[in-house]
Design a protein around this motif. Structure first.
Motif, mmCIF file in Angstrom:
data_model
loop_
_atom_site.group_PDB
_atom_site.id
_atom_site.type_symbol
_atom_site.label_atom_id
_atom_site.label_comp_id
_atom_site.label_asym_id
_atom_site.label_seq_id
_atom_site.Cartn_x
_atom_site.Cartn_y
_atom_site.Cartn_z
ATOM 1 N N UNK A 29 10.701 38.317 -24.430
ATOM 2 C CA UNK A 29 11.049 37.155 -23.619
ATOM 3 C C UNK A 29 12.080 36.276 -24.311
ATOM 4 N N UNK A 30 12.840 35.579 -23.496
ATOM 5 C CA UNK A 30 13.817 34.620 -24.000
ATOM 6 C C UNK A 30 13.289 33.227 -23.734
ATOM 7 N N UNK A 31 13.467 32.363 -24.718
ATOM 8 C CA UNK A 31 12.901 31.020 -24.640
ATOM 9 C C UNK A 31 13.488 30.246 -23.451
ATOM 10 N N UNK A 32 12.610 29.589 -22.727
ATOM 11 C CA UNK A 32 13.024 28.658 -21.683
ATOM 12 C C UNK A 32 12.884 27.228 -22.183
ATOM 13 N N UNK A 33 12.025 27.026 -23.182
ATOM 14 C CA UNK A 33 11.733 25.693 -23.711
ATOM 15 C C UNK A 33 11.931 25.688 -25.223
ATOM 16 N N UNK A 34 12.273 24.547 -25.764
ATOM 17 C CA UNK A 34 12.380 24.418 -27.221
ATOM 18 C C UNK A 34 11.018 24.209 -27.861
ATOM 19 N N UNK A 35 10.031 23.789 -27.082
ATOM 20 C CA UNK A 35 8.681 23.512 -27.566
ATOM 21 C C UNK A 35 7.752 24.662 -27.191
ATOM 22 N N UNK A 36 7.033 25.188 -28.165
ATOM 23 C CA UNK A 36 6.150 26.331 -27.916
ATOM 24 C C UNK A 36 5.024 25.970 -26.939
ATOM 25 N N UNK A 37 4.546 24.734 -26.993
ATOM 26 C CA UNK A 37 3.471 24.335 -26.079
ATOM 27 C C UNK A 37 3.942 24.367 -24.630
ATOM 28 N N UNK A 38 5.175 23.933 -24.387
ATOM 29 C CA UNK A 38 5.730 23.976 -23.030
ATOM 30 C C UNK A 38 5.914 25.427 -22.576
ATOM 31 N N UNK A 39 6.325 26.278 -23.505
ATOM 32 C CA UNK A 39 6.507 27.702 -23.178
ATOM 33 C C UNK A 39 5.165 28.344 -22.820
ATOM 34 N N UNK A 40 4.133 28.026 -23.602
ATOM 35 C CA UNK A 40 2.789 28.547 -23.318
ATOM 36 C C UNK A 40 2.308 28.095 -21.940
ATOM 37 N N UNK A 44 1.497 30.262 -18.415
ATOM 38 C CA UNK A 44 0.159 30.212 -17.839
ATOM 39 C C UNK A 44 -0.917 30.763 -18.759
ATOM 40 N N UNK A 45 -0.677 30.680 -20.074
ATOM 41 C CA UNK A 45 -1.662 31.205 -21.022
ATOM 42 C C UNK A 45 -2.780 30.199 -21.238
ATOM 43 N N UNK A 46 -3.997 30.662 -21.097
ATOM 44 C CA UNK A 46 -5.193 29.834 -21.267
ATOM 45 C C UNK A 46 -6.101 30.505 -22.296
ATOM 46 N N UNK A 47 -7.021 29.747 -22.905
ATOM 47 C CA UNK A 47 -7.858 30.294 -23.993
ATOM 48 C C UNK A 47 -8.650 31.557 -23.665
ATOM 49 N N UNK A 48 -9.084 31.745 -22.426
ATOM 50 C CA UNK A 48 -9.907 32.919 -22.125
ATOM 51 C C UNK A 48 -9.077 34.146 -21.736
ATOM 52 N N UNK A 49 -7.755 34.044 -21.834
ATOM 53 C CA UNK A 49 -6.866 35.154 -21.511
ATOM 54 C C UNK A 49 -6.394 35.819 -22.811
ATOM 55 N N UNK A 100 -4.938 27.642 -39.144
ATOM 56 C CA UNK A 100 -3.944 26.617 -39.482
ATOM 57 C C UNK A 100 -2.619 27.269 -39.867
ATOM 58 N N UNK A 101 -2.670 28.299 -40.719
ATOM 59 C CA UNK A 101 -1.465 29.016 -41.131
ATOM 60 C C UNK A 101 -0.824 29.741 -39.952
ATOM 61 N N UNK A 102 -1.652 30.347 -39.113
ATOM 62 C CA UNK A 102 -1.141 31.048 -37.941
ATOM 63 C C UNK A 102 -0.383 30.083 -37.037
ATOM 64 N N UNK A 103 -1.009 28.948 -36.699
ATOM 65 C CA UNK A 103 -0.386 27.985 -35.791
ATOM 66 C C UNK A 103 0.911 27.430 -36.368
ATOM 67 N N UNK A 104 0.911 27.132 -37.651
ATOM 68 C CA UNK A 104 2.124 26.612 -38.294
ATOM 69 C C UNK A 104 3.243 27.651 -38.249
ATOM 70 N N UNK A 105 2.916 28.898 -38.563
ATOM 71 C CA UNK A 105 3.920 29.956 -38.539
ATOM 72 C C UNK A 105 4.400 30.277 -37.126
ATOM 73 N N UNK A 106 3.515 30.199 -36.149
ATOM 74 C CA UNK A 106 3.938 30.393 -34.755
ATOM 75 C C UNK A 106 4.940 29.323 -34.347
ATOM 76 N N UNK A 107 4.657 28.061 -34.677
ATOM 77 C CA UNK A 107 5.558 26.958 -34.313
ATOM 78 C C UNK A 107 6.908 27.063 -35.012
ATOM 79 N N UNK A 108 6.887 27.284 -36.324
ATOM 80 C CA UNK A 108 8.137 27.366 -37.091
ATOM 81 C C UNK A 108 8.963 28.571 -36.640
ATOM 82 N N UNK A 109 8.333 29.715 -36.528
ATOM 83 C CA UNK A 109 9.055 30.932 -36.132
ATOM 84 C C UNK A 109 9.577 30.834 -34.699
ATOM 85 N N UNK A 110 8.824 30.191 -33.832
ATOM 86 C CA UNK A 110 9.286 30.007 -32.453
ATOM 87 C C UNK A 110 10.556 29.156 -32.428
#
Length: 159
Positions: A29-40, A44-49, A100-110
């Motif tokens: 996928x190509x980014x539509x948003x600069x913020x990972x939370x907006x992209x998520x 339509x990604x939710x915790x039980x998916x 914590x490390x996963x979330x930080x790396x997801x944000x930085x790498x995104x």
């Protein structure tokens, strides 16, 4: 053979692992948003998916994707400490032990990537509009052994 992986068409994986069969989807996928939370949210990604957004910088080879999906399918009922299924899948693919490390790396790498992968441990997750089907490349498992061992260690720690 313990692990068999087929990709009858790009974006679709059929995994047979210890006699059990699973279907998964992978999209680039190509980014539509600069913020990972907006992209998520747009995805339509939710915790039980069981779907993970993984920046391309965090995936060194396709073995990580296949291994993470296989471990998710085989151990999802045992791994109950992480209730967010997408984060559990991302942990098993990337090999980060601490959330914590996963979330930080997801944000930085995104923020540093132009594109990312959507890895879905479900065959029914539709391809988002800003994505294309990902084609699994043939990999040399002997050369990729470092990531395989690291990610198995994460799984064992979670169990």
């Amino acid at each position: 053979m313990v692990l068999e992986v087929r990709s009858p068409k790009p974006g679709l994986l059929l995994i047979r692992y210890f006699g059990k069969e699973f279907e998964a989807r992978i999209y680039q996928c190509w980014k539509k948003n600069e913020d990972i939370d907006a992209e998520l949210q747009d995805l339509g990604l939710v915790p039980d998916l069981p779907v993970a957004l993984i920046p391309s910088k965090l995936v060194e080879n396709d073995v990580q994707l296949v291994q993470g999906l296989a471990h998710y399918y085989m151990n999802k009922n045992l791994l109950t400490r992480i209730r967010h299924k997408g984060l559990l899948l991302a942990t098993l693919v990337t090999g980060f032990k601490q959330l914590k490390d996963l979330l930080e790396n997801l944000r930085v790498s995104y923020s540093q990537s132009e594109h990312y992968l959507v890895v879905a441990a479900t065959g029914g997750f539709p391809r988002p509009s800003n994505c294309s089907d990902y084609e699994i490349r043939k990999t040399d498992i002997a050369k990729d052994i470092t990531n395989i061992v690291k990610n198995v260690a994460v799984l064992l720690d979670l169990l």
